[in-house]
Design an enzyme around this catalytic site. Structure first.
Site, PDB file in Angstrom:
ATOM      1  N   ASP A 159       0.839  -1.196   0.000  1.00 33.41           N
ATOM      2  CA  ASP A 159       0.000   0.000   0.000  1.00 33.41           C
ATOM      3  C   ASP A 159       0.882   1.257   0.000  1.00 33.41           C
ATOM      4  OD1 ASP A 159      -2.431  -1.650   0.516  1.00 33.41           O
ATOM      5  OD2 ASP A 159      -1.309  -2.090   2.329  1.00 33.41           O
ATOM      6  N   ARG A 162       2.330   1.694  -3.409  1.00 40.40           N
ATOM      7  CA  ARG A 162       1.270   2.170  -4.319  1.00 40.40           C
ATOM      8  C   ARG A 162       1.004   3.650  -4.104  1.00 40.40           C
ATOM      9  NH1 ARG A 162      -2.575  -3.050  -2.917  1.00 40.40           N
ATOM     10  NH2 ARG A 162      -1.950  -4.349  -4.696  1.00 40.40           N
ATOM     11  N   HIS A 187      -4.584  -3.312   6.323  1.00 39.97           N
ATOM     12  CA  HIS A 187      -4.391  -3.594   4.896  1.00 39.97           C
ATOM     13  C   HIS A 187      -5.759  -4.008   4.336  1.00 39.97           C
ATOM     14  CE1 HIS A 187      -2.862  -4.965   1.111  1.00 39.97           C
ATOM     15  NE2 HIS A 187      -3.296  -6.188   1.318  1.00 39.97           N
TER      16      HIS A 187
HETATM   17  N1  LIG Z   1      -0.591  -8.131   2.408  1.00 40.46           N
HETATM   18  C1  LIG Z   1      -0.601  -7.893   1.109  1.00 40.46           C
HETATM   19  O1  LIG Z   1      -0.292  -6.780   0.683  1.00 40.46           O
HETATM   20  C2  LIG Z   1      -0.976  -8.945   0.110  1.00 40.46           C
HETATM   21  C3  LIG Z   1      -1.463 -10.166   0.504  1.00 40.46           C
HETATM   22  N2  LIG Z   1      -1.833 -11.127  -0.404  1.00 40.46           N
HETATM   23  C4  LIG Z   1      -2.330 -12.404   0.120  1.00 40.46           C
HETATM   24  O2  LIG Z   1      -1.278 -13.375   0.084  1.00 40.46           O
HETATM   25  C5  LIG Z   1      -1.859 -14.698   0.107  1.00 40.46           C
HETATM   26  C6  LIG Z   1      -1.200 -15.594  -0.932  1.00 40.46           C
HETATM   27  O3  LIG Z   1      -1.477 -15.125  -2.225  1.00 40.46           O
HETATM   28  P1  LIG Z   1      -1.048 -15.959  -3.546  1.00 40.46           P
HETATM   29  O4  LIG Z   1       0.362 -16.384  -3.464  1.00 40.46           O
HETATM   30  O5  LIG Z   1      -1.494 -15.168  -4.687  1.00 40.46           O
HETATM   31  O6  LIG Z   1      -1.997 -17.228  -3.376  1.00 40.46           O
HETATM   32  P2  LIG Z   1      -1.847 -18.669  -4.053  1.00 40.46           P
HETATM   33  O7  LIG Z   1      -3.160 -19.351  -3.895  1.00 40.46           O
HETATM   34  O8  LIG Z   1      -1.216 -18.584  -5.397  1.00 40.46           O
HETATM   35  O9  LIG Z   1      -0.775 -19.376  -3.092  1.00 40.46           O
HETATM   36  C7  LIG Z   1      -1.049 -19.678  -1.772  1.00 40.46           C
HETATM   37  C8  LIG Z   1      -0.304 -20.951  -1.449  1.00 40.46           C
HETATM   38  O10 LIG Z   1      -0.448 -21.198  -0.049  1.00 40.46           O
HETATM   39  C9  LIG Z   1      -0.552 -22.585   0.121  1.00 40.46           C
HETATM   40  N3  LIG Z   1      -1.139 -22.857   1.436  1.00 40.46           N
HETATM   41  C10 LIG Z   1      -2.436 -22.897   1.804  1.00 40.46           C
HETATM   42  N4  LIG Z   1      -2.568 -23.243   3.091  1.00 40.46           N
HETATM   43  C11 LIG Z   1      -1.316 -23.417   3.572  1.00 40.46           C
HETATM   44  C12 LIG Z   1      -0.791 -23.791   4.835  1.00 40.46           C
HETATM   45  N5  LIG Z   1      -1.581 -24.073   5.868  1.00 40.46           N
HETATM   46  N6  LIG Z   1       0.549 -23.866   4.964  1.00 40.46           N
HETATM   47  C13 LIG Z   1       1.363 -23.603   3.930  1.00 40.46           C
HETATM   48  N7  LIG Z   1       0.924 -23.274   2.706  1.00 40.46           N
HETATM   49  C14 LIG Z   1      -0.392 -23.168   2.526  1.00 40.46           C
HETATM   50  C15 LIG Z   1      -1.396 -23.050  -1.068  1.00 40.46           C
HETATM   51  O11 LIG Z   1      -1.222 -24.437  -1.303  1.00 40.46           O
HETATM   52  C16 LIG Z   1      -0.844 -22.179  -2.178  1.00 40.46           C
HETATM   53  O12 LIG Z   1       0.227 -22.818  -2.876  1.00 40.46           O
HETATM   54  C17 LIG Z   1      -3.364 -14.487  -0.113  1.00 40.46           C
HETATM   55  O13 LIG Z   1      -4.035 -14.550   1.129  1.00 40.46           O
HETATM   56  C18 LIG Z   1      -3.429 -13.061  -0.672  1.00 40.46           C
HETATM   57  O14 LIG Z   1      -4.687 -12.464  -0.459  1.00 40.46           O
HETATM   58  C19 LIG Z   1      -1.694 -10.906  -1.737  1.00 40.46           C
HETATM   59  C20 LIG Z   1      -1.187  -9.715  -2.193  1.00 40.46           C
HETATM   60  C21 LIG Z   1      -0.809  -8.642  -1.313  1.00 40.46           C
HETATM   61  O1  LIG Z   2      -6.253  -7.295  -2.951  1.00 43.85           O
HETATM   62  C1  LIG Z   2      -5.970  -8.466  -2.636  1.00 43.85           C
HETATM   63  O2  LIG Z   2      -6.777  -9.319  -2.267  1.00 43.85           O
HETATM   64  C2  LIG Z   2      -4.518  -8.834  -2.664  1.00 43.85           C
HETATM   65  C3  LIG Z   2      -3.853  -7.815  -1.856  1.00 43.85           C
HETATM   66  O3  LIG Z   2      -3.876  -7.848  -0.645  1.00 43.85           O
HETATM   67  C4  LIG Z   2      -3.361  -6.617  -2.545  1.00 43.85           C
HETATM   68  O4  LIG Z   2      -3.134  -6.633  -3.757  1.00 43.85           O
HETATM   69  O5  LIG Z   2      -3.186  -5.605  -1.860  1.00 43.85           O
END
Ligand SMILES: NC(=O)C1=CN([C@@H]2O[C@H](COP(=O)(O)OP(=O)(O)OC[C@H]3O[C@@H](n4cnc5c(N)ncnc54)[C@H](O)[C@@H]3O)[C@@H](O)[C@H]2O)C=CC1
Ligand SMILES: O=C([O-])CC(=O)C(=O)O
Length: 326
Positions: A159, A162, A187
């Protein structure tokens, strides 16, 4: 050469990790003189995909990569870990708020908090990326009573980045000209990007923009950027999220730049009247591997209203997961 440090990453076969792991291994996060051992956690059905990622890491022949552990057991992945990036969690789809993920994801963070408490280094630095990041960080922290709560943080650096990029574009500048950006709170779509202390070219940012644009365009654009990426890409942000995770950990471990600060979701000590114990994003300066909240910033009525709204949302999220908070 320094001794290697142990970096645990969860969700290691997911889309964020596919950008993240290669940058950790190349030294972008902890420096070009710091070898790392990657300790990768996945759920059992994703272990085969994880094997492929580990094969690609091998194939990069990174000089700093001193080892790779792959496991579906949190106690193996967090064993003696010096850093943990908790990415593994379900991402949201179109039309969802991040807090709609609480039910699906919260249990992951209570189990992982317990495992960290049991087996990780007592000095571990934890960054929670999985959404809703602040409340997941709170759950992990509360389940790790033997570790200092200051060592659990949530990611609002995306954020922050951005907010810098949007502001620079508006003023015809680059992000290099923007200092002292602040994201307050959650967030989520209640986060508050504050321009009152921000500087562009050494001059106050709030005074360089129109108040109507700030309130009605800039703040909503930053708040809704994650949703806009999901709409455009059909999947949530990944490379930019990985980049922000690298930035967050690097600032924390190696320090912030002189005359600047960063935004981090951290354990509130009551600063700025924010309820103690919430994981709330504050402006922070980092030095010697530790963070400090920037104190003494003036908070006007416009800011206070928004800081309180995002605090209220965090308190509601906390109350919704009471059963997971020992
Ligand atoms: N804080 C932030 O700014 C942001 C947060 N996110 C969040 O990050 C998270 C991951 O996003 P992506 O990589 O795109 O998702 P994704 O679905 O591509 O990958 C998540 C991975 O976590 C694994 N997983 C699920 N449960 C698990 C557990 N108990 N232990 C270990 N691994 C486990 C899944 O098998 C999967 O491979 C989401 O919750 C998303 O919303 C995404 C973007 C920004
Ligand atoms: O928006 C979402 O769900 C993924 C995320 O946290 C971000 O891009 O900031």
């Amino acid at each position: 050469m320094k001794a290697p440090v142990r970096v645990a990453v969860t969700g290691a076969a997911g889309q964020i990790s596919y950008s993240l792991l290669f940058r950790i291994a190349s030294g972008d996060m902890l420096g070009k003189d710091q070898p790392v051992i990657l300790q990768l956690l996945e759920i059992t059905p994703a272990l085969e995909a994880l094997k492929g990622v580990a094969m690609e890491l091998d194939d990069c022949a990174f000089p700093l990569l001193a080892g790779i552990v792959q496991s579906d057991d949190a106690k193996v992945a967090f064993k003696d870990a010096d850093y943990a990036l908790l990415v593994g969690a379900r991402p949201r789809g179109p039309g969802m708020e991040r807090k709609d993920l609480l039910e699906a994801n919260a249990a992951i963070f209570s189990a992982q908090g317990k495992a960290i408490n049991e087996v990780a280094s007592r000095d571990i630095k934890v960054l929670v990326v999985g959404n809703p990041a602040n409340t997941n960080a709170l759950i992990a922290q509360r389940n790790a009573p033997d570790i200092d709560p200051r060592q659990f943080t949530a990611m609002t650096r995306l954020d922050h980045n951005r907010a810098m990029a949007q502001l620079a574009e508006k003023l015809g500048k680059t992000v290099n000209d923007v200092k002292k950006m602040t994201i307050w709170g959650n967030h989520s779509s209640t986060q508050y990007p504050d321009l009152h202390h921000c500087e562009v070219d050494g001059k106050n940012a709030a005074e360089q923009v129109d108040q109507g644009w700030y309130a009605d365009e800039y703040i909503p654009t930053v708040q809704q950027r994650g949703a806009a990426i999901i709409k455009a890409r059909g999947a949530s942000s990944a490379a930019s999220a990985a980049n922000a995770a690298i930035d967050h950990m690097r600032s924390w471990a190696l320090g912030t730049d002189e005359g600047d600060w960063v935004s981090m979701g951290i354990y509130s000590d009551g600063s700025y009247g924010i309820q103690e114990g919430l994981i709330y994003s504050f402006p922070c300066v980092c030095k010697n591997g530790d963070w400090e909240i920037v104190q003494g910033l003036e908070v006007n009525d416009f800011s206070r209203e928004r800081m309180t709204a995002t605090e209220t949302e965090l308190a509601e999220e906390r109350d919704a997961v009471k059963h997971l908070l020992p």
